[in-house]
Design an enzyme around this catalytic site. Structure first.
Site, PDB file in Angstrom:
ATOM      1  N   ASP A  17       0.844  -1.195   0.000  1.00 26.83           N
ATOM      2  CA  ASP A  17       0.000   0.000   0.000  1.00 26.83           C
ATOM      3  C   ASP A  17       0.883   1.251   0.000  1.00 26.83           C
ATOM      4  O   ASP A  17       1.833   1.346   0.749  1.00 26.83           O
ATOM      5  CB  ASP A  17      -0.876  -0.030   1.277  1.00 26.83           C
ATOM      6  N   HIS A  25      -7.702   9.926   3.982  1.00 30.15           N
ATOM      7  CA  HIS A  25      -7.279   8.936   4.990  1.00 30.15           C
ATOM      8  C   HIS A  25      -7.651   9.402   6.392  1.00 30.15           C
ATOM      9  O   HIS A  25      -7.803  10.586   6.638  1.00 30.15           O
ATOM     10  CB  HIS A  25      -5.764   8.739   4.917  1.00 30.15           C
ATOM     11  N   ASN A  61     -10.190   0.342   0.214  1.00 33.99           N
ATOM     12  CA  ASN A  61      -9.160   0.327   1.252  1.00 33.99           C
ATOM     13  C   ASN A  61      -9.746   0.660   2.620  1.00 33.99           C
ATOM     14  O   ASN A  61     -10.363   1.726   2.782  1.00 33.99           O
ATOM     15  CB  ASN A  61      -8.070   1.357   0.940  1.00 33.99           C
ATOM     16  N   ASP A 117      -8.643   0.753   6.722  1.00 33.50           N
ATOM     17  CA  ASP A 117      -7.668   0.641   7.816  1.00 33.50           C
ATOM     18  C   ASP A 117      -8.263   1.243   9.096  1.00 33.50           C
ATOM     19  O   ASP A 117      -8.305   0.591  10.136  1.00 33.50           O
ATOM     20  CB  ASP A 117      -6.388   1.398   7.433  1.00 33.50           C
TER      21      ASP A 117
HETATM   22  O1  LIG Z   1      -6.809   4.211   2.036  1.00 27.85           O
HETATM   23  C1  LIG Z   1      -6.377   3.709   3.082  1.00 27.85           C
HETATM   24  C2  LIG Z   1      -7.267   3.527   4.307  1.00 27.85           C
HETATM   25  O2  LIG Z   1      -8.110   4.618   4.493  1.00 27.85           O
HETATM   26  P1  LIG Z   1      -8.970   4.766   5.856  1.00 27.85           P
HETATM   27  O3  LIG Z   1      -8.166   5.646   6.758  1.00 27.85           O
HETATM   28  O4  LIG Z   1     -10.264   5.389   5.433  1.00 27.85           O
HETATM   29  O5  LIG Z   1      -9.178   3.393   6.453  1.00 27.85           O
HETATM   30  N1  LIG Z   1      -5.100   3.248   3.153  1.00 27.85           N
HETATM   31  O6  LIG Z   1      -4.319   3.249   2.059  1.00 27.85           O
HETATM   32  C3  LIG Z   1      -4.531   2.828   4.435  1.00 27.85           C
HETATM   33  C4  LIG Z   1      -3.635   3.962   4.937  1.00 27.85           C
HETATM   34  C5  LIG Z   1      -2.271   3.419   5.337  1.00 27.85           C
HETATM   35  C6  LIG Z   1      -1.583   4.377   6.282  1.00 27.85           C
HETATM   36  O7  LIG Z   1      -2.254   4.314   7.508  1.00 27.85           O
HETATM   37 ZN   LIG Z   2      -4.651   4.982   0.980  1.00 29.25          ZN
END
Ligand SMILES: O=C(COP(=O)(O)O)N(O)CCCCO
Ligand SMILES: [Zn+2]
Ligand code: NA
Length: 307
Positions: A81, A179, A253, A255
């Site tokens: 990622d 994010h 995605n 997280d």
């Molecule tokens: O797009 C996302 C996740 O987004 P979200 O914060 O909405 O879960 N990610 O790419 C994960 C971010 C990694 C660094 O912490």
């Molecule tokens: Zn991201």
């Protein structure tokens, strides 16, 4: 087995479901996610950020994912990622990742193309697929910080040229997400008109939605009820994610929703059991909270069960 996203995105592109891409950092998070996907018989992407590689060390993460496959027989895509440069993408390809993201979205258009082409060439030569990003998310998360003003959404015409010139396998787009836990100051909204235009311009390119956590109020409240302090946290309503999957979004995605579910559980357990000090007593329920959250996402939001 370890698989690329090719097959799962081909299906997702012509269906109304999307594949969950869940960030992993340790054993319990991986176990919770994998158990959920196994129970839902759903396609699965486990994604590792640069921060996760530093935190857990690459060898541990690789072996944990291999163990998950051994234990469940699941097909899993292991994805880098937000790869920042060619070097980390090359390292992950060489380590056995089946997918890498090269995030050139902070660079000017031509530099993003150059960098993405370099990664595509190396990755494709090793049977690995590539995700790139065009357009800038806003928001703060780990070392991903984009000043609100500089956040620019993805231009549909540019997206078509970008995909044509880079040969990239999937494209992360900016349509209003960001994010972290504080995605909107006002009412949540995504630019669905823009999404539909992008999908029309590049109908055969699987699209990726970053910053897709909902930041469910029940978990914000639970964190705050047991010693946390994250007032005003807000994410993308789940029905918007489900809608986006009908217009080309194939990878979602997540997280922050996992972090909130896990953290709420640990805060609750520690506050209610002051005399306990066996880590399994709170990491176990944390793992269960991850599993429940991922099962909910797969079943009710991504509609990926049995796909
Ligand atoms: O797009 C996302 C996740 O987004 P979200 O914060 O909405 O879960 N990610 O790419 C994960 C971010 C990694 C660094 O912490
Ligand atoms: Zn991201
Ligand atoms: Na879809």
């Amino acid at each position: 087995a370890l698989v690329t996203t090719k097959e799962m995105f081909e299906k997702a592109l012509k269906s109304d479901f999307a594949v969950g891409a869940f960030n992993v950092n340790n054993m319990e998070i991986i176990q919770g996610i994998v158990e959920a996907a196994a129970e839902e018989k759903a396609p699965l992407i486990l994604q590792v950020s640069a921060g996760a590689r530093k935190y857990a060390k690459p060898a541990y993460l690789m072996k944990l994912v291999e163990a998950a496959i051994l234990d469940t027989g699941l097909d899993i895509c292991l994805h880098l990622d937000h790869g920042e440069d060619f070097e980390i993408c090359k390292k992950c390809v060489d380590d056995g990742f089946t997918s890498v993201m090269i995030d050139g979205s902070k660079h000017p258009f031509e530099e993003n193309i150059r960098l993405t082409k370099e990664v595509v060439e190396y990755a494709h030569a090793h049977g690995v697929v590539v995700e790139a990003e065009l357009g800038k998310l806003a928001g703060v998360e780990d070392n991903i910080k984009v000043d609100q003003k500089a956040a620019t959404y993805t231009d549909p015409e540019e997206a078509a040229e970008f995909v044509e010139r880079t040969g990239v396998d999937s494209l992360a787009i900016a349509i209003g997400t960001s994010h972290g836990a504080y995605k909107f100051s006002g009412d949540p909204s995504l630019d669905f008109e823009r999404l539909k235009k992008i999908h029309e311009m590049i109908p055969n390119t699987p699209l990726v939605l970053h910053g897709a956590s909902t930041v469910l109020p029940e978990f914000v409240d639970k964190c705050n009820a047991y010693g946390g302090s994250i007032p005003g946290a807000k994410g993308v309503p789940e029905d918007m994610i489900t809608e986006a999957a009908k217009h080309g979004i194939c990878k979602v995605n997540i997280d922050t929703d996992l972090r909130l579910a896990m953290t709420a559980e640990v805060r609750k357990y520690l506050q209610e059991n002051p005399s306990d000090f066996d880590p399994r007593k709170y990491l176990g329920p944390a793992r269960d909270a991850i599993k429940a959250m991922v099962q909910h996402k797969i079943k009710n939001v991504l509609k990926a069960s049995g796909q």
